[in-house]
Design an enzyme around this catalytic site. Structure first.
Site, PDB file in Angstrom:
ATOM      1  N   HIS A   8       0.854  -1.193   0.000  1.00 34.19           N
ATOM      2  CA  HIS A   8       0.000   0.000   0.000  1.00 34.19           C
ATOM      3  C   HIS A   8       0.890   1.243   0.000  1.00 34.19           C
ATOM      4  CE1 HIS A   8      -2.894   3.033   1.190  1.00 34.19           C
ATOM      5  NE2 HIS A   8      -3.812   2.213   0.734  1.00 34.19           N
TER       6      HIS A   8
ATOM      7  N   GLU B  18      -3.469   3.266  -7.319  1.00 35.84           N
ATOM      8  CA  GLU B  18      -3.896   4.389  -6.472  1.00 35.84           C
ATOM      9  C   GLU B  18      -2.881   5.533  -6.556  1.00 35.84           C
ATOM     10  OE1 GLU B  18      -6.403   2.639  -2.877  1.00 35.84           O
ATOM     11  OE2 GLU B  18      -4.303   2.877  -2.380  1.00 35.84           O
TER      12      GLU B  18
HETATM   13  O1  G3P Z   1      -6.525   1.827   0.401  1.00 35.75           O
HETATM   14  C1  G3P Z   1      -7.454   2.789   0.022  1.00 35.75           C
HETATM   15  C2  G3P Z   1      -6.860   4.095  -0.225  1.00 35.75           C
HETATM   16  O2  G3P Z   1      -5.533   4.329  -0.057  1.00 35.75           O
HETATM   17  C3  G3P Z   1      -7.691   5.176  -0.755  1.00 35.75           C
HETATM   18  O3  G3P Z   1      -7.980   5.973   0.337  1.00 35.75           O
HETATM   19  O4  G3P Z   1      -9.304   7.537   1.621  1.00 35.75           O
HETATM   20  O5  G3P Z   1      -8.785   8.030  -0.762  1.00 35.75           O
HETATM   21  O6  G3P Z   1     -10.398   6.231  -0.200  1.00 35.75           O
HETATM   22  P1  G3P Z   1      -9.188   7.001   0.229  1.00 35.75           P
END
Ligand code: G3P
Length: 224
Positions: A95, A143
């Site tokens: 992550h 992400e």
């Molecule tokens: O693991 C999920 C993540 O890093 C995204 O976070 O708070 O933007 O949904 P968020």
């Protein structure tokens, strides 16, 4: 427990809103929405709550992280075998908030395969997604770090990175599921992600910090 696509994967991180009893309540809300709407929802509780949450709900539960070690003389770490013993279905790996070296990701994906644990490797851009794909995890979650926790959905702010990551990963291994995450909080965001070719979303703050997490989950589920 198998993880079906499209999936809403909720990672509750280390937020104060997701500790102890609140972790269980959030996991139950996920389970209720799964049962009410028949959608696939997976849940990554706080590490200390992992075994407890597994016993409380009937949805796939993932560890947020595991160390690239075999069991043994190590203090304060969680190894894959312990994740497996806790009854979890798999683990997030690499992550953005818990980065690993490539060799460690490789170790974890291979060891998890031996234990039949589902692997979700998180990536931050297209080249890293391609490198991760070469390791054949079950799933890759792209992400962009800048959008994490921003409330600005990746599916709207950076649609190209989602689309191109899906294409790049599928070119290497079509069996790897690709999710996207960062800033996702509504059904509309989920729908946009799926239209870009993602098979689900990985999200945190949109659910964990919501006044009514179940309402948000119902809306997210309607986007699948
Ligand atoms: O693991 C999920 C993540 O890093 C995204 O976070 O708070 O933007 O949904 P968020």
């Amino acid at each position: 427990m198998k993880i079906k696509m499209p999936v809403i994967m909720v990672n509750v991180k280390a937020y104060s809103e997701s500790m102890g009893d609140k972790d269980i309540a959030l996991a139950r809300a996920c389970e209720e929405v799964k049962e009410e709407l028949g959608v696939s929802i997976a849940y990554a509780p706080q590490m200390v709550d992992l075994a407890l949450v597994v016993r409380e709900v009937n949805i796939p539960v993932l560890a947020q992280h595991a160390e690239a070690f075999l069991p043994g003389s190590k203090t304060g770490y969680t190894v894959l075998e312990a994740v497996n013993e806790a009854g979890a279905s798999g683990t997030l790996i690499n992550h953005s908030e818990h980065r690993l070296e490539l060799a460690d990701i490789d170790f974890l994906v291979s060891e998890a395969r031996k234990l039949d644990l589902y692997t979700v490797v998180c990536t931050n851009n297209i080249p890293v997604s391609m490198a991760a794909a070469e390791l054949s995890p079950n799933c890759i979650a792209i992400e962009p770090p800048d959008l994490i926790g921003s409330g600005i959905p990746v599916s709207k702010a950076e649609p190209e990175i989602v689309k191109m990551s899906v294409e790049a990963v599928k070119d290497i291994n079509k069996d790897i599921a690709v999710l996207c995450g960062a800033g996702i909080s509504t059904g509309k965001d989920v729908k946009a992600a799926l239209e870009l070719g993602a098979e689900g979303v990985l999200l945190a703050s949109g659910v964990v910090k919501a006044e009514n997490p179940k309402e948000v989950l119902l809306d997210l589920a309607n986007g699948t």
